[in-house]
Write an enzyme that holds these catalytic residues in place. Structure first.
Site, PDB file in Angstrom:
ATOM      1  N   SER A   1       0.862  -1.176   0.000  1.00 50.67           N
ATOM      2  CA  SER A   1       0.000   0.000   0.000  1.00 50.67           C
ATOM      3  C   SER A   1       0.897   1.223   0.000  1.00 50.67           C
ATOM      4  CB  SER A   1      -0.865   0.000   1.276  1.00 50.67           C
ATOM      5  OG  SER A   1      -1.481   1.259   1.488  1.00 50.67           O
TER       6      SER A   1
ATOM      7  N   TYR B   1      -2.504  -1.294  10.394  1.00 57.26           N
ATOM      8  CA  TYR B   1      -2.399  -1.400   8.941  1.00 57.26           C
ATOM      9  C   TYR B   1      -1.052  -0.858   8.456  1.00 57.26           C
ATOM     10  CZ  TYR B   1      -3.940  -1.135   4.044  1.00 57.26           C
ATOM     11  OH  TYR B   1      -4.063  -1.298   2.681  1.00 57.26           O
TER      12      TYR B   1
END
Length: 274
Positions: free
Chosen positions: A156, A169
């Site tokens: 990401s 995350y």
């Protein structure tokens, strides 16, 4: 000095003919886009993830009908190492080889650090990071036997930069980049590559739901949510598509990408150029 020249690599609609790919978290969204791209390029695919049986069957039928490749499904829970082992064994038993591994399964939880639920931290780390360790450790021996392999970790933009309230995350995605580099170094002389794709916002059903939710909670039009909330950090002000991510993954899985390894590759519209 004599220099030997070779013909440049050329693209092919069937650049993955005869290859077998395992894509975790691939019953929808980015993972499904990657599985479709692989199948279209000639690969047999093992898909994995949640979904109603009839929806999974429809996906398998679509992959086989539209591409002519073979497709099977594993319902393995990415928090459970024994089920992950069973999924890798299924791929090897069904096809006799495993050429491409894509670690895409992931979940998200948003909360301030002092209020972050411990069970959510554990779940995010298990699915977003530890599952990739388990799939890689099991896939590498098969790739070594074959003398070729491609490992692609879907990270990401948050593997390269941080945002508030996403402790688990961001930590997991930063960890994925570190894992990617280690595996690349360990396999560098064995025709096995390991890379991380780092997308910004990609348009998926989950993102569509976020748009609608943010529009209602803030009382603003969806176009403003897209531009000023979700894509505030993304200079090109557009979502990537699952097809774009799939095409990039198919390139990394091909022979043309043999010299790309250990890289964290942003597909983020300029987000991490700040």
């Amino acid at each position: 000095m004599n220099v030997a020249f070779t013909q440049p690599a050329t693209g092919s609609a069937k650049s993955l003919d005869g290859k077998v790919a395992l894509v975790t978290g691939s019953t929808s969204g980015i993972g499904l886009g990657i599985a479709r791209a692989f199948a279209s390029a000639g690969a047999s695919v093992v898909i994995n993830g949640f979904g109603k049986p009839e929806e999974v069957n429809d996906t398998l039928e679509f992959l086989q009908r539209e591409t002519g490749g073979k497709a099977i499904y594993s319902a393995a829970d990415m928090t459970k190492p024994d089920e992950i082992a069973g999924m890798v064994s299924l791929a090897l038993e069904a096809f006799g080889r495993l050429d491409i591994l894509v670690n895409n399964a992931g979940i998200q939880h948003v909360s301030p650090i002092d209020q972050f639920p411990v069970e959510k931290w554990d779940a995010v780390l298990a699915i977003n990071l530890s599952s990739a360790f388990h799939t890689i450790r099991l896939a590498v021996p098969a790739m070594r036997r074959q003398g070729r392999g491609r490992i692609i970790n879907i990270a990401s933009a948050h593997a390269l930069v941080a945002s508030p309230f996403k402790a688990a995350y961001v930590a997991a995605k930063h960890g994925i980049v570190g894992l990617t580099k280690v595996v690349a170094l360990e396999t560098a002389e064995e025709n096995i590559t390991c890379n991380a794709i780092c997308p910004g916002y990609v348009f998926t059903p989950l993102v569509e739901a976020q748009i609608e939710g943010q529009a209602k909670s803030h009382g603003i039009p969806r176009e403003q949510v897209i531009r000023d909330v979700l894509l505030a950090q993304q200079p090109n002000k557009r979502f990537a598509t699952v097809e774009e991510i799939g095409a990039f993954a198919a390139f990394l899985a091909s022979d043309a990408a043999a010299s790309i390894t250990g890289s964290a590759l942003p597909v983020d519209g300029g987000w991490t150029a700040h």
